[in-house]
Design a protein around this motif. Structure first.
Motif, PDB file in Angstrom:
ATOM      1  N   GLY A  18       0.817  -1.196   0.000  1.00 33.70           N
ATOM      2  CA  GLY A  18       0.000   0.000   0.000  1.00 33.70           C
ATOM      3  C   GLY A  18       0.849   1.243   0.000  1.00 33.70           C
ATOM      4  O   GLY A  18       2.051   1.192   0.331  1.00 33.70           O
TER       5      GLY A  18
ATOM      6  N   ARG B 165       5.656  -1.443  -2.352  1.00 29.74           N
ATOM      7  CA  ARG B 165       5.669  -1.920  -3.734  1.00 29.74           C
ATOM      8  C   ARG B 165       5.914  -3.427  -3.739  1.00 29.74           C
ATOM      9  O   ARG B 165       6.263  -4.015  -2.725  1.00 29.74           O
ATOM     10  CB  ARG B 165       6.713  -1.179  -4.563  1.00 29.74           C
ATOM     11  CG  ARG B 165       8.137  -1.349  -4.076  1.00 29.74           C
ATOM     12  CD  ARG B 165       9.074  -0.471  -4.877  1.00 29.74           C
ATOM     13  NE  ARG B 165      10.446  -0.601  -4.407  1.00 29.74           N
ATOM     14  CZ  ARG B 165      11.355   0.339  -4.541  1.00 29.74           C
ATOM     15  NH1 ARG B 165      11.040   1.482  -5.099  1.00 29.74           N
ATOM     16  NH2 ARG B 165      12.588   0.136  -4.116  1.00 29.74           N
ATOM     17  N   LEU B 166       5.800  -4.043  -4.930  1.00 32.08           N
ATOM     18  CA  LEU B 166       5.714  -5.475  -5.031  1.00 32.08           C
ATOM     19  C   LEU B 166       7.055  -6.181  -5.150  1.00 32.08           C
ATOM     20  O   LEU B 166       7.118  -7.390  -5.147  1.00 32.08           O
ATOM     21  CB  LEU B 166       4.842  -5.834  -6.255  1.00 32.08           C
ATOM     22  CG  LEU B 166       4.196  -7.228  -6.291  1.00 32.08           C
ATOM     23  CD1 LEU B 166       3.304  -7.436  -5.115  1.00 32.08           C
ATOM     24  CD2 LEU B 166       3.428  -7.402  -7.602  1.00 32.08           C
TER      25      LEU B 166
ATOM     26  N   GLU C 242       6.556 -11.280  -4.799  1.00 31.38           N
ATOM     27  CA  GLU C 242       5.935 -12.304  -5.643  1.00 31.38           C
ATOM     28  C   GLU C 242       6.170 -13.706  -5.096  1.00 31.38           C
ATOM     29  O   GLU C 242       5.421 -14.634  -5.392  1.00 31.38           O
ATOM     30  CB  GLU C 242       6.493 -12.212  -7.068  1.00 31.38           C
ATOM     31  CG  GLU C 242       6.382 -10.823  -7.690  1.00 31.38           C
ATOM     32  CD  GLU C 242       7.607  -9.951  -7.398  1.00 31.38           C
ATOM     33  OE1 GLU C 242       8.459 -10.393  -6.605  1.00 31.38           O
ATOM     34  OE2 GLU C 242       7.685  -8.838  -7.925  1.00 31.38           O
TER      35      GLU C 242
ATOM     36  N   ILE D   6      -0.810 -11.983  -0.886  1.00 34.11           N
ATOM     37  CA  ILE D   6      -0.494 -10.572  -1.077  1.00 34.11           C
ATOM     38  C   ILE D   6      -1.795  -9.784  -0.926  1.00 34.11           C
ATOM     39  O   ILE D   6      -2.781 -10.042  -1.628  1.00 34.11           O
ATOM     40  CB  ILE D   6       0.126 -10.300  -2.461  1.00 34.11           C
ATOM     41  CG1 ILE D   6       1.411 -11.117  -2.624  1.00 34.11           C
ATOM     42  CG2 ILE D   6       0.422  -8.825  -2.646  1.00 34.11           C
ATOM     43  CD1 ILE D   6       2.035 -11.017  -3.994  1.00 34.11           C
ATOM     44  N   TRP D   7      -1.788  -8.849   0.003  1.00 37.18           N
ATOM     45  CA  TRP D   7      -2.942  -7.978   0.238  1.00 37.18           C
ATOM     46  C   TRP D   7      -2.543  -6.541  -0.058  1.00 37.18           C
ATOM     47  O   TRP D   7      -1.404  -6.149   0.169  1.00 37.18           O
ATOM     48  CB  TRP D   7      -3.413  -8.076   1.686  1.00 37.18           C
ATOM     49  CG  TRP D   7      -3.929  -9.424   2.093  1.00 37.18           C
ATOM     50  CD1 TRP D   7      -3.221 -10.450   2.615  1.00 37.18           C
ATOM     51  CD2 TRP D   7      -5.275  -9.883   1.999  1.00 37.18           C
ATOM     52  NE1 TRP D   7      -4.017 -11.534   2.867  1.00 37.18           N
ATOM     53  CE2 TRP D   7      -5.305 -11.205   2.494  1.00 37.18           C
ATOM     54  CE3 TRP D   7      -6.470  -9.316   1.551  1.00 37.18           C
ATOM     55  CZ2 TRP D   7      -6.465 -11.973   2.555  1.00 37.18           C
ATOM     56  CZ3 TRP D   7      -7.637 -10.068   1.615  1.00 37.18           C
ATOM     57  CH2 TRP D   7      -7.625 -11.378   2.112  1.00 37.18           C
ATOM     58  N   ARG D   8      -3.487  -5.771  -0.544  1.00 39.46           N
ATOM     59  CA  ARG D   8      -3.255  -4.345  -0.767  1.00 39.46           C
ATOM     60  C   ARG D   8      -4.187  -3.560   0.159  1.00 39.46           C
ATOM     61  O   ARG D   8      -5.393  -3.796   0.186  1.00 39.46           O
ATOM     62  CB  ARG D   8      -3.505  -3.964  -2.218  1.00 39.46           C
ATOM     63  CG  ARG D   8      -3.152  -2.498  -2.531  1.00 39.46           C
ATOM     64  CD  ARG D   8      -3.183  -2.232  -4.028  1.00 39.46           C
ATOM     65  NE  ARG D   8      -2.178  -3.006  -4.733  1.00 39.46           N
ATOM     66  CZ  ARG D   8      -0.895  -2.659  -4.816  1.00 39.46           C
ATOM     67  NH1 ARG D   8      -0.474  -1.554  -4.222  1.00 39.46           N
ATOM     68  NH2 ARG D   8      -0.059  -3.409  -5.506  1.00 39.46           N
TER      69      ARG D   8
ATOM     70  N   THR E  93      -5.777  -0.133   0.962  1.00 40.97           N
ATOM     71  CA  THR E  93      -6.106   1.152   0.341  1.00 40.97           C
ATOM     72  C   THR E  93      -7.408   1.654   0.930  1.00 40.97           C
ATOM     73  O   THR E  93      -8.395   0.903   1.006  1.00 40.97           O
ATOM     74  CB  THR E  93      -6.263   1.005  -1.185  1.00 40.97           C
ATOM     75  OG1 THR E  93      -5.075   0.415  -1.720  1.00 40.97           O
ATOM     76  CG2 THR E  93      -6.463   2.367  -1.832  1.00 40.97           C
TER      77      THR E  93
ATOM     78  N   MET F 166      -7.597  -5.609   0.239  1.00 38.10           N
ATOM     79  CA  MET F 166      -8.074  -6.307  -0.953  1.00 38.10           C
ATOM     80  C   MET F 166      -7.016  -7.297  -1.392  1.00 38.10           C
ATOM     81  O   MET F 166      -5.808  -6.971  -1.355  1.00 38.10           O
ATOM     82  CB  MET F 166      -8.371  -5.323  -2.087  1.00 38.10           C
ATOM     83  CG  MET F 166      -9.487  -4.328  -1.768  1.00 38.10           C
ATOM     84  SD  MET F 166      -9.705  -3.128  -3.097  1.00 38.10           S
ATOM     85  CE  MET F 166      -8.184  -2.209  -2.978  1.00 38.10           C
ATOM     86  N   ALA F 167      -7.436  -8.482  -1.794  1.00 41.06           N
ATOM     87  CA  ALA F 167      -6.481  -9.494  -2.239  1.00 41.06           C
ATOM     88  C   ALA F 167      -5.875  -9.052  -3.563  1.00 41.06           C
ATOM     89  O   ALA F 167      -6.578  -8.735  -4.521  1.00 41.06           O
ATOM     90  CB  ALA F 167      -7.169 -10.843  -2.390  1.00 41.06           C
ATOM     91  N   ALA F 168      -4.529  -9.018  -3.601  1.00 40.52           N
ATOM     92  CA  ALA F 168      -3.842  -8.629  -4.830  1.00 40.52           C
ATOM     93  C   ALA F 168      -3.418  -9.849  -5.628  1.00 40.52           C
ATOM     94  O   ALA F 168      -3.195  -9.777  -6.824  1.00 40.52           O
ATOM     95  CB  ALA F 168      -2.613  -7.781  -4.499  1.00 40.52           C
ATOM     96  N   ALA F 169      -3.215 -10.969  -4.931  1.00 35.60           N
ATOM     97  CA  ALA F 169      -2.848 -12.208  -5.613  1.00 35.60           C
ATOM     98  C   ALA F 169      -3.152 -13.366  -4.676  1.00 35.60           C
ATOM     99  O   ALA F 169      -3.238 -13.193  -3.464  1.00 35.60           O
ATOM    100  CB  ALA F 169      -1.371 -12.194  -6.007  1.00 35.60           C
TER     101      ALA F 169
END
Length: 525
Positions: free
Chosen positions: A341, A502-503, A507, A512-514, A516, A521-524
């Motif tokens: 985030g 940042r990512l 990986e 991975i959660w974001r 905001t 929110m699940a990013a992956a």
């Protein structure tokens, strides 16, 4: 201290005996044309010297031990109340309390308590002696009491405000000097030497003004005390003219010792005023409550290492907006999770909540099967190892920096941690190996090497949960990528929570959660 006080009183008694006997034999020699001075005086004089020496040795040793213990107590209190850092307390202020304020308490026992104890015990002795000389001689107790009790009390009241001003001024001076030294590179870049020097000098002027005021008060009180003491001696001699001359000389000689004992008390009163202000600052810092209160009935640490945020809402103050509301997050034991985030999204707040540096207004955080709020903070922080973006490397050896993570770590364990952080070969190549001096902030290592050393120290803790808050902040892209590869390899088998903006390198993690707008929110997957 008790033994030192006993030695002080014995030395005072020897001094009184020496002066009384000396006065008697001097008076007899003047009246009779000569008297053989007995060897007893030599023994009393020698005993007084030895007792004074032993008293200084034991009382100073006692005070040094007491001040050392006091500094440890103060540091422990600062650490307890500021687990997340000094917060709003400036480093210069904390340093001033650890150094100057504790030093100000040095004279409490030696310069204040012992002379005051002597004055209290001397008063009835002098009363008996003066009564035997002449009832009117009791008037000498007035100047004695004026010097021993009234002037010190007056001085203590006068020095109270001065001590508070001096303490604040010293705190400001240390803060300004530390700022200038810590930011010396920026000061040179922006040619701000004059401005920084002016700030230091302004605070120095405030401190010197308080010191000058104290020096002026000290001089005035010393003069008044000296005049009062001489007046008391003169009064004793004038009253004694009507009585036995030998006893008058004895009385005057004893009074000389008595006034000599208390002449420092007016200045001690000033020191007491300062010490009282210093003591208040020390106690305030040492007894400040932690940001998060300990549970009244703590529960045992759970066996599991899973973490769960259940409908958690948090804000830093009632007049500020919520950082997030109704946030839920599951971190299973052994999982590897990234929370991404932008700056200010609340990522570091999640770390602070997990480390019990702050508490949520609503919701619950669970460690294993237990509510985090019911667990002791120290035990929680033993279970969770933390590596942040501003992890500090101390001006010490590599060995001692590593052992912050495990004070009992063996040589093999230290090298194993360095190997896991892929720093062992670098350290082996240094002439002094683990005993290499790092310098302030680890300045003798590169940025990437410093982060790897901090990672090795974190790995030494053997905590099952690793909390990594922006561990690559300030590193270039290549160094960051290499560090993340090391991190992913070294943390196998532990629960990992990586907080980043940042990512890069994330990986390779499981989840991975974001974060905001206060929501995850699940990013992956």
């Amino acid at each position: 201290m008790i033994f030192g006080a006993a030695l002080f009183l014995a030395a005072l008694a020897a001094g009184l005996a020496l002066m009384g006997a000396s006065g008697r034999y001097i008076a007899l020699s003047l009246l009779g044309g000569g008297v053989l001075v007995p060897a007893m005086l030599q023994y009393i004089g020698a005993a007084r010297v030895v007792l004074r020496y032993l008293e200084r040795v034991f009382t100073h040793e006692a005070m040094f031990r007491a001040l050392a213990g006091l500094r440890i107590w103060l540091f422990t209190g600062l650490a307890r109340s500021a687990a997340g850092g000094l917060g709003y307390r400036r480093a210069g202020d904390a340093l001033a309390r650890l150094v100057n304020d504790v030093d100000a308490l040095d004279g409490l026992f030696l310069r204040i308590f012992l002379p005051l104890l002597g004055a209290v015990l001397l008063t009835p002795v002098l009363a008996v002696l003066l009564w035997h000389e002449h009832p009117w001689a009791l008037a000498v107790l007035l100047p004695f009491g004026f010097v021993a009790f009234y002037l010190p009390a007056l001085a203590a009241r006068a020095a109270g405000q001065n001590g508070a001003r001096a303490g604040l001024a010293m705190s400001g001076l240390r803060s300004a000097a530390l700022d200038a030294l810590s930011g010396l590179r920026e000061v040179k870049i922006y040619a701000a030497e004059g401005r920084m020097l002016a700030a230091v000098q302004a605070r120095e002027a405030a401190y010197l003004a308080a010191q000058r005021e104290l020096a002026g008060q000290t001089s005035a009180l010393n003069a008044i005390a000296f005049i009062a003491a001489q007046a008391g001696l003169l009064l004793a001699m004038l009253i004694g003219l009507a009585g036995a001359p030998v006893f008058t000389v004895i009385t005057v000689f004893v009074l000389i010792t008595a006034f000599e004992t208390v002449l420092g008390l007016p200045r001690a009163g000033l020191l007491y005023g300062q010490a009282r202000a210093a003591a208040a600052r020390v106690v305030e810092a040492a007894t400040a409550p932690p940001a998060v209160a300990e549970p009244l009935a703590p529960v045992p640490m759970p066996a599991g290492n899973s973490v769960a945020f259940e409908h958690v809402s948090f804000r830093y103050a009632d007049n500020l907006p919520f950082v997030f509301e109704n946030l839920s997050l599951q971190l299973p034991a052994g999982s590897r999770t990234a929370i991404l985030g932008p700056s200010g999204a609340g990522k570091s707040t999640i770390a602070a909540l997990l480390l019990k540096l702050v508490v949520p207004q609503r919701g619950q955080i669970r460690l294993g099967a237990a509510d985090l709020a019911a667990l002791p903070s120290e035990a929680v922080r033993h279970r969770i190892a933390y590596l942040g973006q501003t992890t500090h490397l101390f001006a010490d050896t590599i060995r001692n920096n590593l052992r912050l993570g495990d004070p009992t770590a063996s040589e093999e364990k230290l090298w194993a941690a360095l190997e896991a952080a892929q720093l062992a070969q670098t350290i082996m190549g240094l002439p002094e190996g683990l005993d290499t001096w790092l310098g302030e902030g680890g300045q003798n290592l590169s940025g990437g090497q410093g982060r790897r050393l901090a990672l090795a120290r974190t790995l030494l803790s053997e905590a099952p949960i690793l909390l990594l808050d922006e561990p690559c902040a300030g590193l270039d892209a290549d160094t960051e990528t290499e560090f993340m590869k090391v991190l992913n390899t070294a943390t196998q088998g532990r629960t990992v929570v990586l907080i980043a903006h940042r990512l890069t390198g994330a990986e390779q993690l499981d989840r991975i959660w974001r974060l905001t707008g206060g929501a995850l929110m699940a990013a992956a997957g």
